[in-house]
Design a protein around this motif. Sequence first.
Motif: not given
Length: 138
Positions: A15-42
């Motif tokens: 429940f931390a404001p970041s929702g997790g560690s910096d490593v997890r957020i970086a992984e999520g950012r990369a996955l978002y760029a690969e799978h989500c950004a084309a529709c939901h925006g970079a």
Amino acid sequence: MAGLALAGAAITWAFAPSGGSDVRIAEGRALYAEHCAACHGANLEGQPNWKERLPSGRLPAPPHDETGHTWHHSDRQLIAITKHGPGALVPGYESDMPGFAGVLTDAEIEAVLAYIKSTWPEREHAFQEQRTRADPGP
């Protein structure tokens, strides 16, 4: 005693404001760029005129930043939408968003959501956290 301390740390992390560690957020950012950004925006901005129906009758991809409605949903709902598409919450709802079950693991979906949540202002984050805590699930 160590088990209680570990459990408390896990709850605090979840429940931390970041929702997790910096490593997890970086992984999520990369996955978002690969799978989500084309529709939901970079930059999580969604597609233009996302509240206006397309000729197909479907809605464009909404933003995931604070201007959208992602933060109105609990974690359980966001995971269900991501895995199975918006019809997971509203049976029969037609959307251009595919489900990502079989494409992303549960841990990867949680990382994407941690990234998205890490960008929200405190007000939206607190609201979404409250929704998550109040959601008893199916």
